[in-house]
Enzyme design. Structure first.
Site, PDB file in Angstrom:
ATOM      1  N   GLN A 178     -27.192 -26.377 -14.229  1.00 31.01           N
ATOM      2  CA  GLN A 178     -26.515 -25.953 -13.003  1.00 31.01           C
ATOM      3  C   GLN A 178     -25.119 -26.548 -12.853  1.00 31.01           C
ATOM      4  O   GLN A 178     -24.407 -26.223 -11.908  1.00 31.01           O
ATOM      5  CB  GLN A 178     -27.366 -26.334 -11.781  1.00 31.01           C
ATOM      6  CG  GLN A 178     -28.673 -25.581 -11.652  1.00 31.01           C
ATOM      7  CD  GLN A 178     -28.478 -24.106 -11.353  1.00 31.01           C
ATOM      8  OE1 GLN A 178     -27.394 -23.658 -10.991  1.00 31.01           O
ATOM      9  NE2 GLN A 178     -29.548 -23.327 -11.497  1.00 31.01           N
ATOM     10  N   SER A 198     -27.730 -23.435 -20.346  1.00 27.45           N
ATOM     11  CA  SER A 198     -28.338 -22.105 -20.410  1.00 27.45           C
ATOM     12  C   SER A 198     -27.294 -21.042 -20.097  1.00 27.45           C
ATOM     13  O   SER A 198     -26.638 -21.087 -19.058  1.00 27.45           O
ATOM     14  CB  SER A 198     -29.497 -21.994 -19.411  1.00 27.45           C
ATOM     15  OG  SER A 198     -30.172 -20.769 -19.547  1.00 27.45           O
ATOM     16  N   CYS A 323     -37.751 -20.488 -10.985  1.00 22.67           N
ATOM     17  CA  CYS A 323     -38.956 -20.774 -11.769  1.00 22.67           C
ATOM     18  C   CYS A 323     -40.151 -21.103 -10.882  1.00 22.67           C
ATOM     19  O   CYS A 323     -41.289 -21.077 -11.337  1.00 22.67           O
ATOM     20  CB  CYS A 323     -38.697 -21.938 -12.725  1.00 22.67           C
ATOM     21  SG  CYS A 323     -37.382 -21.613 -13.918  1.00 22.67           S
TER      22      CYS A 323
END
Length: 380
Positions: A178, A198, A323
């Site tokens: 993040q 990611s 998630c």
């Protein structure tokens, strides 16, 4: 449509999609093959690795391609713990980590490792003194996220890294999923040994990511197979996805300085507007927070109810992390910060990208105000 769920995933840049299609269509060879198509694919893979290394200001030999943050976190934590278990079986993390870190630690606990889960303060931050106090002679790995994915709290990574210079045998892993593009960082200056990224969090494609492994750090591979990624992550490489990721990272970092400033401005407008709503509490700290995340609760209104009411108006937000959003349980992060269970059960997360605007923020505030008035009439 107003899309305020960018911490769950971002919309890929058009140029990223175009590069993926081009590479998939014209350079589809397996980079492990010896023929011309394989050599072309391998060359593109090497170029993508070098570009990402340059952007992160590290060596290309320290860049390993993965499928994303979850895999990167698992390779780093489990790989380091299992490789060095003869030196010790004690690991340190916090109680506000992403599920992929927390679950990896819990799994290692079942294998005989001892885990220390450090508390955080009311702003969601761990104290450096607590980290050092938890260190033992048998501590081998410390894993702490840079930016909390639910409330946006920025952890004192630089200070922890400086403290760990006194403990050269402990590996320091950072989940920076993040943080990239939103919070400045230096892997070298912060004494980070392992770091996960990611692509779909910075306008790349899902299923692609990067794990930084400092030269000299040894991990036990979790996958066995064709020895790709220097035996750390076996499996045929997603060349088109990694080329696209390199482009996404370059584009994101080129927009970062201006984009962060605009997001700060939008975040302030959101904070001021939300503070006007009776019974609403903002959980994201004012200081030491990322510019793109805002978390709040509305007393007496379940998060799912507000999310679907806003969706009907064309506004998309989330509850906790993507998630965990389908689980009917309060946010562990908010509970760890001392938030009551009722408020934690009503939490909403707004998360921005560089593409969001001030007009969208103002429209969001007006819609929330109107929606809350309507829901309170219906619920009461």
């Amino acid at each position: 449509m107003i899309y305020f769920d960018n911490s769950a995933t971002t919309k890929p840049y058009k140029e990223v999609l175009d590069s993926f299609v081009t590479v998939s269509n014209e350079f589809f060879g397996n980079p492990s093959s010896l023929h011309r198509f394989g050599v072309q694919a391998e060359k593109l893979l090497t170029q993508a690795r070098e570009q990402i290394a340059m952007l992160l200001e590290v060596k290309s030999s320290e860049i390993y391609f993965t499928s994303g943050g979850t895999e990167g976190n698992n390779i780093a934590i489990k790989g380091a713990a299992l490789m060095h278990k003869s030196k010790g079986r004690h690991l340190i993390t916090t109680n506000v980590e992403h599920a992929s870190v927390r679950s990896a630690m819990e799994q290692l606990k079942q294998e005989g490792f001892e885990i220390t889960f450090l508390p955080v303060d009311k702003n969601g931050r761990v104290q450096v003194a607590d980290v050092e106090k938890a260190i033992r002679k048998d501590t081998t790995v410390i894993s702490i996220m840079h930016v909390n994915n639910e409330v946006g709290a920025v952890q004192p990574i630089e200070e922890i890294g400086n403290m760990l210079k006194k403990y050269p045998n402990i590996l320091f892993h950072v989940d920076a999923v993040q943080a990239i593009g939103k919070v400045p960082q230096s892997l070298n200056e912060n004494r980070v040994d392992l770091c996960s990224f990611s692509a779909h969090k910075f306008h790349g494609l899902k299923g692609t990511g990067v794990l930084f492994i400092r030269d000299g750090v040894r991990l036990l591979p979790l996958f066995s197979g064709g020895n790709q990624e220097r035996k750390i992550r076996s499996g045929t490489e997603n060349v088109a996805g990694f080329v696209a990721m390199a482009k996404a990272l370059r584009m994101t970092l080129s927009k970062s300085e201006q984009g962060m400033g605009r997001m700060r401005e939008i975040q302030q407008i959101l904070r001021e507007g939300l503070n006007r709503i009776e019974g609403l509490q903002i959980h994201t700290p004012v200081e030491n927070s990322a510019p793109h995340i805002m978390n709040f609760s509305l007393q007496g209104v379940k998060s799912e109810v507000l999310i679907h009411a806003l969706e009907d108006k064309g506004i998309f937000v989330s509850t906790t992390s993507a998630c965990s959003s389908k689980r009917k349980s309060p946010s562990k992060t908010l509970l760890a910060m001392g938030v009551s269970e009722s408020l934690a059960d009503s939490a909403i997360r707004i998360s921005l990208s560089f593409n969001n605007t001030i007009d969208e923020a103002k429209a969001f505030i007006a819609t929330v105000e109107a929606t809350v008035k309507h829901l309170r009439k219906v619920l009461n």
